[in-house]
Design a protein around this motif. Structure first.
Motif, PDB file in Angstrom:
ATOM      1  N   HIS A  89       0.836  -1.203   0.000  1.00 20.45           N
ATOM      2  CA  HIS A  89       0.000   0.000   0.000  1.00 20.45           C
ATOM      3  C   HIS A  89       0.875   1.259   0.000  1.00 20.45           C
ATOM      4  CE1 HIS A  89       0.912   0.523   4.142  1.00 20.45           C
ATOM      5  NE2 HIS A  89      -0.255   0.213   4.711  1.00 20.45           N
ATOM      6  N   VAL A  90       0.340   2.348   0.515  1.00 13.95           N
ATOM      7  CA  VAL A  90       0.994   3.649   0.443  1.00 13.95           C
ATOM      8  C   VAL A  90       2.381   3.660   1.091  1.00 13.95           C
ATOM      9  CG1 VAL A  90      -0.054   4.501   2.565  1.00 13.95           C
ATOM     10  CG2 VAL A  90       0.568   6.140   0.769  1.00 13.95           C
ATOM     11  N   ALA A  91       2.683   2.647   1.907  1.00 13.98           N
ATOM     12  CA  ALA A  91       4.010   2.571   2.519  1.00 13.98           C
ATOM     13  C   ALA A  91       5.120   2.524   1.480  1.00 13.98           C
ATOM     14  CB  ALA A  91       4.109   1.347   3.432  1.00 13.98           C
ATOM     15  N   MET A  92       4.802   2.082   0.259  1.00 18.92           N
ATOM     16  CA  MET A  92       5.805   2.102  -0.804  1.00 18.92           C
ATOM     17  C   MET A  92       6.312   3.529  -1.034  1.00 18.92           C
ATOM     18  SD  MET A  92       7.608   0.424  -3.021  1.00 18.92           S
ATOM     19  CE  MET A  92       6.902  -1.187  -3.378  1.00 18.92           C
ATOM     20  N   ALA A  93       5.432   4.506  -0.825  1.00 21.37           N
ATOM     21  CA  ALA A  93       5.799   5.903  -1.062  1.00 21.37           C
ATOM     22  C   ALA A  93       6.249   6.631   0.195  1.00 21.37           C
ATOM     23  CB  ALA A  93       4.613   6.659  -1.679  1.00 21.37           C
ATOM     24  N   THR A  94       5.845   6.141   1.359  1.00 20.17           N
ATOM     25  CA  THR A  94       6.174   6.862   2.593  1.00 20.17           C
ATOM     26  C   THR A  94       7.416   6.324   3.302  1.00 20.17           C
ATOM     27  OG1 THR A  94       4.653   5.446   3.851  1.00 20.17           O
ATOM     28  CG2 THR A  94       3.778   7.525   2.986  1.00 20.17           C
ATOM     29  N   ALA A  95       7.718   5.056   3.109  1.00 23.47           N
ATOM     30  CA  ALA A  95       8.875   4.459   3.782  1.00 23.47           C
ATOM     31  C   ALA A  95      10.194   5.169   3.470  1.00 23.47           C
ATOM     32  CB  ALA A  95       8.980   2.972   3.439  1.00 23.47           C
ATOM     33  N   PRO A  96      10.425   5.643   2.228  1.00 26.27           N
ATOM     34  CA  PRO A  96      11.691   6.337   1.952  1.00 26.27           C
ATOM     35  C   PRO A  96      11.938   7.548   2.852  1.00 26.27           C
ATOM     36  CG  PRO A  96      10.666   5.714  -0.107  1.00 26.27           C
ATOM     37  CD  PRO A  96       9.662   5.429   0.975  1.00 26.27           C
ATOM     38  N   ALA A  97      10.867   8.192   3.326  1.00 25.43           N
ATOM     39  CA  ALA A  97      11.031   9.331   4.225  1.00 25.43           C
ATOM     40  C   ALA A  97      10.973   8.907   5.688  1.00 25.43           C
ATOM     41  CB  ALA A  97       9.951  10.380   3.954  1.00 25.43           C
ATOM     42  N   PRO A 313       8.039  15.674   2.256  1.00 29.71           N
ATOM     43  CA  PRO A 313       8.088  16.920   3.030  1.00 29.71           C
ATOM     44  C   PRO A 313       7.187  16.903   4.260  1.00 29.71           C
ATOM     45  CG  PRO A 313       7.892  17.374   0.673  1.00 29.71           C
ATOM     46  CD  PRO A 313       7.659  15.910   0.841  1.00 29.71           C
ATOM     47  N   VAL A 314       6.022  16.237   4.172  1.00 26.68           N
ATOM     48  CA  VAL A 314       5.102  16.163   5.308  1.00 26.68           C
ATOM     49  C   VAL A 314       5.752  15.410   6.465  1.00 26.68           C
ATOM     50  CG1 VAL A 314       2.891  15.241   6.113  1.00 26.68           C
ATOM     51  CG2 VAL A 314       3.051  16.288   3.846  1.00 26.68           C
ATOM     52  N   ILE A 315       6.372  14.283   6.157  1.00 30.00           N
ATOM     53  CA  ILE A 315       7.006  13.451   7.180  1.00 30.00           C
ATOM     54  C   ILE A 315       8.231  14.149   7.759  1.00 30.00           C
ATOM     55  CG2 ILE A 315       8.247  11.273   7.562  1.00 30.00           C
ATOM     56  CD1 ILE A 315       6.310  10.082   5.391  1.00 30.00           C
ATOM     57  N   LYS A 316       9.034  14.749   6.888  1.00 32.47           N
ATOM     58  CA  LYS A 316      10.242  15.439   7.349  1.00 32.47           C
ATOM     59  C   LYS A 316       9.906  16.638   8.213  1.00 32.47           C
ATOM     60  CE  LYS A 316      13.031  13.789   3.491  1.00 32.47           C
ATOM     61  NZ  LYS A 316      13.644  14.097   2.179  1.00 32.47           N
ATOM     62  N   ALA A 317       8.838  17.344   7.852  1.00 31.53           N
ATOM     63  CA  ALA A 317       8.437  18.516   8.645  1.00 31.53           C
ATOM     64  C   ALA A 317       7.988  18.099  10.035  1.00 31.53           C
ATOM     65  CB  ALA A 317       7.311  19.262   7.933  1.00 31.53           C
ATOM     66  N   ALA A 318       7.377  16.909  10.140  1.00 30.88           N
ATOM     67  CA  ALA A 318       6.917  16.419  11.436  1.00 30.88           C
ATOM     68  C   ALA A 318       8.063  15.874  12.265  1.00 30.88           C
ATOM     69  CB  ALA A 318       5.861  15.338  11.240  1.00 30.88           C
ATOM     70  N   GLY A 319       9.150  15.453  11.597  1.00 27.32           N
ATOM     71  CA  GLY A 319      10.313  14.915  12.301  1.00 27.32           C
ATOM     72  C   GLY A 319      10.040  13.608  12.992  1.00 27.32           C
ATOM     73  N   GLN A 320       9.075  12.837  12.478  1.00 28.29           N
ATOM     74  CA  GLN A 320       8.727  11.563  13.088  1.00 28.29           C
ATOM     75  C   GLN A 320       9.273  10.426  12.229  1.00 28.29           C
ATOM     76  OE1 GLN A 320       4.522  11.395  13.979  1.00 28.29           O
ATOM     77  NE2 GLN A 320       4.526  13.432  14.907  1.00 28.29           N
ATOM     78  N   TYR A 321      10.426   9.873  12.643  1.00 34.50           N
ATOM     79  CA  TYR A 321      11.122   8.857  11.863  1.00 34.50           C
ATOM     80  C   TYR A 321      11.173   7.538  12.603  1.00 34.50           C
ATOM     81  CZ  TYR A 321      12.898  13.037   9.493  1.00 34.50           C
ATOM     82  OH  TYR A 321      12.993  14.227   8.830  1.00 34.50           O
TER      83      TYR A 321
END
Length: 323
Positions: A89-97, A313-321
Motif C-alpha cells: 500500500h501507500v508505505a511504498m511511497a512513505t517508507a523512503p522518508a 516533506p510532510v514526514i520530514k516537517a513532522a520529524g517523526q522517523y
C-alpha cells in the motif's frame, strides 16, 4: 567468442521459453503485514481473481514487521522470475522518508505492475465532541490549541499519515498518540480518551453508522456515496485546499523480471480488476477499484513518484522517523 555467443543465445532462448510457459509453478504474493488486516484481505481477494486469467496457483505469504519494510525487502531481493510478487500500500511511497535505513530502493528495485484499488479516509472524533459539523470543529480546534489529542494506529500507518497532513494543512499542532493498531486507537476514541483520528473507511464506517464516533469530513476530492458517509463534505471543500489522501494498493515484481512475464501479470491484473466477485469484495471493504491509466506500469510508477514527492516533506516537517 563463438562459444560465448552460443551460450548467450541459448540462455536467451531458455528465458524466452520459460516466460512463454509462465506460470509453471505456484506464484507467491507477499503481503508485508499480518494476516487479517485490510491489505491482507485485498491480497487474498486479488489472488483468487488473478489466478483465473494466469492459469496457475497463487498463494499468499505474510511477512510482517518494520512497518511493512521487511516484506518489501524480501521481494526486492527475490529471484526476478515472476514467482514472487508484492502487494503493497501507500508505505511504498512513505517508507523512503520514514525510515533512515532502507534495504531497498522503492523506485529502482521493483518492476511496477499496476494499481489495484484506493480506500478513502474519514476525519472522526470522540462521541462527546461538542462540534456538530466541520465548521464548528475548526473553531473548536482553534480554541483548544495545545490541548488536542490525535490518535493513530502506529508510525507509518494510514491514520498516522493522514493525521500529519491534517496538522500541516490546518497549521495546528496536536499531540500525536500512537497505538499498536487501529483497534486500541478506536477503543480509546470511542471512550473519549483521545479527541480525533483520521482513518480508512474500512475501519470507520461501522463506527459512524453505529453512532459510536462523530464524523466530520472525507479526505478525497469528491464526496463518497456510502450510506454512512454520503452527507460528509470533503476537507478540500471546507477549506483545506488540495487535501487528498487515499490508501492505495499496487502490485510489484523484483527488478529485471522478464518483460514477457510482466506483460502476462499486468494483463491478468487488468482482467482481475473487472472480475465481478473481486469488485463486490472491494466494495464491501469501502475500496474503489482503479480503472484509469494507473493500471499500467508506467503510470503506476509515475503515480508513486508523485506520492513520494507529496509525503516526503510532510514526514520530514513532522520529524517523526523510524530507525
Amino acid at each position: 567468442m563463438k562459444r560465448l555467443l552460443t551460450a548467450v543465445t541459448l540462455a536467451t532462448m531458455a528465458l524466452g521459453a520459460s516466460a512463454q510457459n509462465y506460470p509453471e509453478k505456484p506464484i507467491t504474493i507477499v503481503v508485508p503485514f499480518a494476516a487479517g488486516g485490510p491489505t491482507d484481505k485485498v491480497a487474498r481477494d486479488l489472488a483468487e481473481a488473478i489466478r483465473k486469467p494466469l492459469g496457475g496457483q497463487v498463494i499468499i505469504e505474510n511477512v510482517a514487521g518494520a512497518g511493512g519494510t521487511l516484506g518489501h525487502t524480501k521481494v526486492a531481493k527475490a529471484g526476478a522470475d515472476g514467482y514472487t510478487l508484492l502487494l503493497a500500500h501507500v508505505a511504498m511511497a512513505t517508507a523512503p522518508a520514514l525510515y533512515r535505513k532502507l534495504q531497498y530502493d522503492a523506485l529502482n528495485d521493483f518492476e511496477y505492475l499496476g494499481l489495484v484499488n484506493e480506500v478513502p479516509m474519514t476525519l472522526i472524533a470522540r462521541p462527546t465532541m461538542p462540534a456538530a459539523n466541520y465548521g464548528e470543529l475548526a473553531k473548536w480546534l482553534d480554541a483548544n490549541k495545545g490541548k488536542i489529542n490525535l490518535a493513530n494506529a502506529g508510525l507509518g500507518s494510514a491514520s498516522h499519515l493522514c493525521g500529519l497532513l491534517f496538522q500541516q494543512s490546518t497549521k495546528i499542532d496536536m499531540t500525536t498518540v500512537p497505538y499498536k493498531g487501529t483497534g486500541p486507537a478506536m477503543t480509546d476514541l470511542i471512550g473519549g480518551q483521545v479527541d480525533l483520528m483520521c482513518d480508512q473507511t474500512t475501519n470507520t464506517t461501522g463506527q459512524i453508522s453505529g453512532g459510536k464516533v462523530k464524523a466530520y469530513a472525507v479526505t478525497t476530492t469528491k464526496r463518497l456515496t456510502g450510506e454512512a458517509v454520503k452527507n460528509l463534505p470533503t476537507l478540500n471543500e471546507v477549506g483545506l485546499k488540495g487535501f487528498n489522501v487515499t490508501i492505495w494498493h499496487g502490485l510489484y515484481a523484483p527488478k529485471n523480471t522478464p518483460k514477457p512475464v510482466l506483460d502476462k501479470v499486468n494483463a491478468a491484473l487488468k482482467t482481475a480488476l473487472k472480475d465481478a466477485q473481486f469488485i463486490k469484495n472491494q466494495e464491501a471493504l469501502g475500496a474503489d477499484i482503479v480503472d484509469d491509466g494507473r493500471v499500467n506500469p508506467a503510470e503506476h510508477k509515475k503515480f508513486v513518484e508523485a506520492e513520494i514527492a507529496k509525503w516526503g516533506p510532510v514526514i520530514k516537517a513532522a520529524g517523526q522517523y523510524a530507525d
